[in-house]
Design a protein around this motif. Sequence first.
Motif, PDB file in Angstrom:
ATOM      1  N   TRP A  89       0.274  -1.178  -0.074  1.00 33.14           N
ATOM      2  CA  TRP A  89      -0.052  -0.449   0.213  1.00 33.14           C
ATOM      3  C   TRP A  89       0.589   0.670   0.014  1.00 33.14           C
ATOM      4  CZ3 TRP A  89      -5.280   0.044  -0.251  1.00 33.14           C
ATOM      5  CH2 TRP A  89      -6.556  -1.081  -0.028  1.00 33.14           C
ATOM      6  N   TYR A  90       1.948   1.281   0.893  1.00 35.27           N
ATOM      7  CA  TYR A  90       2.714   2.287   0.415  1.00 35.27           C
ATOM      8  C   TYR A  90       4.199   2.266   0.045  1.00 35.27           C
ATOM      9  CZ  TYR A  90       0.120   3.696   4.729  1.00 35.27           C
ATOM     10  OH  TYR A  90      -1.482   3.941   5.619  1.00 35.27           O
ATOM     11  N   GLY A  91       4.414   1.058  -0.412  1.00 30.99           N
ATOM     12  CA  GLY A  91       6.114   0.591  -1.304  1.00 30.99           C
ATOM     13  C   GLY A  91       6.572   1.258  -0.540  1.00 30.99           C
ATOM     14  N   GLY A  92       7.995   1.588  -1.852  1.00 29.10           N
ATOM     15  CA  GLY A  92       9.256   1.415  -0.749  1.00 29.10           C
ATOM     16  C   GLY A  92       9.987   0.585  -0.118  1.00 29.10           C
ATOM     17  N   GLU A  93      11.169   0.771  -0.431  1.00 28.60           N
ATOM     18  CA  GLU A  93      11.961  -0.731   0.054  1.00 28.60           C
ATOM     19  C   GLU A  93      12.820  -1.113   1.305  1.00 28.60           C
ATOM     20  OE1 GLU A  93      11.108  -2.779  -3.348  1.00 28.60           O
ATOM     21  OE2 GLU A  93      12.339  -3.540  -1.695  1.00 28.60           O
ATOM     22  N   ARG A  94      12.032  -1.605   1.952  1.00 23.77           N
ATOM     23  CA  ARG A  94      12.533  -1.352   3.936  1.00 23.77           C
ATOM     24  C   ARG A  94      13.730  -2.526   4.326  1.00 23.77           C
ATOM     25  NH1 ARG A  94       7.287   0.002   7.228  1.00 23.77           N
ATOM     26  NH2 ARG A  94       9.340   0.267   8.530  1.00 23.77           N
ATOM     27  N   ASN A  95      14.692  -1.785   4.793  1.00 26.05           N
ATOM     28  CA  ASN A  95      15.489  -2.930   5.371  1.00 26.05           C
ATOM     29  C   ASN A  95      15.829  -3.197   7.108  1.00 26.05           C
ATOM     30  OD1 ASN A  95      16.370  -0.475   6.175  1.00 26.05           O
ATOM     31  ND2 ASN A  95      18.193  -0.828   4.326  1.00 26.05           N
ATOM     32  N   ASP A  96      14.707  -2.869   7.550  1.00 23.27           N
ATOM     33  CA  ASP A  96      14.106  -2.215   8.862  1.00 23.27           C
ATOM     34  C   ASP A  96      13.472  -3.360   9.532  1.00 23.27           C
ATOM     35  OD1 ASP A  96      11.985  -0.049   9.599  1.00 23.27           O
ATOM     36  OD2 ASP A  96      11.483  -0.978   8.304  1.00 23.27           O
ATOM     37  N   PRO A  97      13.437  -4.840   8.910  1.00 22.56           N
ATOM     38  CA  PRO A  97      12.539  -5.939  10.015  1.00 22.56           C
ATOM     39  C   PRO A  97      12.367  -5.868  11.834  1.00 22.56           C
ATOM     40  CG  PRO A  97      14.136  -7.250   8.715  1.00 22.56           C
ATOM     41  CD  PRO A  97      13.873  -5.553   8.665  1.00 22.56           C
ATOM     42  N   GLU A  98      14.101  -5.754  12.297  1.00 25.05           N
ATOM     43  CA  GLU A  98      14.074  -5.449  13.185  1.00 25.05           C
ATOM     44  C   GLU A  98      13.434  -4.640  14.184  1.00 25.05           C
ATOM     45  OE1 GLU A  98      16.960  -7.993  11.478  1.00 25.05           O
ATOM     46  OE2 GLU A  98      16.635  -5.391  11.379  1.00 25.05           O
ATOM     47  N   THR A  99      13.763  -3.597  13.945  1.00 20.00           N
ATOM     48  CA  THR A  99      13.066  -2.159  14.043  1.00 20.00           C
ATOM     49  C   THR A  99      11.310  -1.742  13.826  1.00 20.00           C
ATOM     50  OG1 THR A  99      14.601  -1.409  13.753  1.00 20.00           O
ATOM     51  CG2 THR A  99      12.687   0.424  14.262  1.00 20.00           C
ATOM     52  N   ALA A 100      10.889  -2.899  12.960  1.00 21.75           N
ATOM     53  CA  ALA A 100       9.840  -2.842  12.540  1.00 21.75           C
ATOM     54  C   ALA A 100       9.040  -3.907  13.957  1.00 21.75           C
ATOM     55  CB  ALA A 100       9.132  -3.518  11.040  1.00 21.75           C
ATOM     56  N   ALA A 101       9.385  -5.100  13.808  1.00 21.03           N
ATOM     57  CA  ALA A 101       8.774  -5.993  14.985  1.00 21.03           C
ATOM     58  C   ALA A 101       8.875  -5.681  16.266  1.00 21.03           C
ATOM     59  CB  ALA A 101       9.985  -7.499  14.997  1.00 21.03           C
ATOM     60  N   LEU A 102       9.682  -3.892  16.226  1.00 17.00           N
ATOM     61  CA  LEU A 102       9.294  -3.505  17.700  1.00 17.00           C
ATOM     62  C   LEU A 102       8.352  -2.828  18.098  1.00 17.00           C
ATOM     63  CD1 LEU A 102      13.264  -2.449  18.123  1.00 17.00           C
ATOM     64  CD2 LEU A 102      12.372  -4.222  19.846  1.00 17.00           C
ATOM     65  N   ALA A 103       7.869  -2.562  16.804  1.00 18.87           N
ATOM     66  CA  ALA A 103       6.861  -1.135  17.165  1.00 18.87           C
ATOM     67  C   ALA A 103       5.740  -1.794  18.080  1.00 18.87           C
ATOM     68  CB  ALA A 103       6.600  -0.700  15.831  1.00 18.87           C
TER      69      ALA A 103
END
Length: 352
Positions: free
Chosen positions: A118-132
């Motif tokens: 839905w928002y696009g982009g290539e992210r490389n922060d899975p560890e951070t996202a898991a903290l949210a």
Amino acid sequence: MGDLERLPVGIVGASGYGGVQLVRLLMDHPSVEVVYLGGDSSAGKQFSDLYPHLGHCVNLTIEPIDLDLIASRCQVVFLSLPNGLAYQMAPTLLSKGCKVIDLSADYRFWNPETYKAWYGGERNDPETAALAVYGLPELYRDRIKEAQLIGCPGCYVTTSLLGLAPLLKQGLIVPDTAIIDGKSGASGAGRTAKTNLLLAEADNSISPYGVTRHRHTPEIEQICSDLAGHEVTVQFTPHLVPMVRGLLATIYATLRDPGLVREDLVTIYTAFYRSSPFVRILPSGTYPQTKWACGTNLCFISIEVDPRTGRVIVMSATDNLIKGQAGQAIQCLNLMMGWQETLGLPVVSFYP
Ligand SMILES: NC(=O)C1=CN([C@@H]2O[C@H](COP(=O)(O)OP(=O)(O)OC[C@H]3O[C@@H](n4cnc5c(N)ncnc54)[C@H](OP(=O)(O)O)[C@@H]3O)[C@@H](O)[C@H]2O)C=CC1
Ligand SMILES: CC(=O)N[C@@H](CCC(=O)OP(=O)(O)O)C(=O)O
């Protein structure tokens, strides 16, 4: 922190509507000091040059965004930026010991594929996202208290979920029958010059948009599914309304038990939100106005039942910039810091 010490906080994206709400609200917060304002095109400007009405009480310059400097100065950082920027900043800020409260969509989704779709982009922060942690205190208060990173909900989402949550948590509606009719003031689009937001375009007119494809739909469905304990779909249609601030969600759904009457539901909603100081369940037959919520962190909810159709109708009203955005972010800060949840947040509007 000692009793008299104030928590040093920063706001990245200070020049926007979310930023100026945060500055305005945090000025009145007894336990916080704003020590950094950051921006992009506004960097180098006095905040009061952008918002002269605050010139007598805010003497800060908007600085370029320097994550090392921010982390050296701030214990908590509010990110009030367009989608796709917070995830480039939060990992560094967290690694340097800051708590981060993000007002964008970057940290709202538990499934990174949903965000990407839905928002696009290539992210490389899975560890951070898991903290949210999802920043809706009325539903996730205990998780927010322990969080270092908050993904605050969107304004339509906040208002819709507060209207829907009791129905889904208690299994009161036929799944997938919820229809959400959202109406938002123009400030929901932010302080950006877009043709459809010009007075000549938006005044004296109301218009649907994003029909069947607004990106708040997957966000609403994520939380509805969590509440229901199974996959839930909703039909959501937003509308732009010729007013500056305010958001009304009128929600329709089929009751599992057609014998339920509105007084039953008022009782259920009142009990569900008994520990939520910002949710007001209105008396039977009283319907909310966005004007009541504007300038406050409140959500006014009213419930009706139509025995003719077997549907429940829930009406939910907020200020999109406060409970729908900046006020909610501060509500989360209060919980993260172990403070009273209502600290520094307005609950009485100026009428009319
Ligand atoms: N408006 C609303 O009702 C709600 C908005 N939100 C979300 O909150 C976030 C902020 O929204 P809002 O305040 O309304 O938006 P605005 O458009 O009013 O403000 C955007 C801010 O982001 C900054 N910015 C833009 N581009 C960049 C960049 N490349 N680098 C650094 N900073 C940048 C701008 O700073 P500068 O001027 O210096 O460029 C500005 O301060 C958004 O993600 C929005 O979707 C969530 C709930 C409700
Ligand atoms: C009127 C208007 O344009 N409203 C915005 C609401 C934006 C919002 O709530 O922010 P997020 O994008 O962070 O979810 C919209 O419909 O996109």
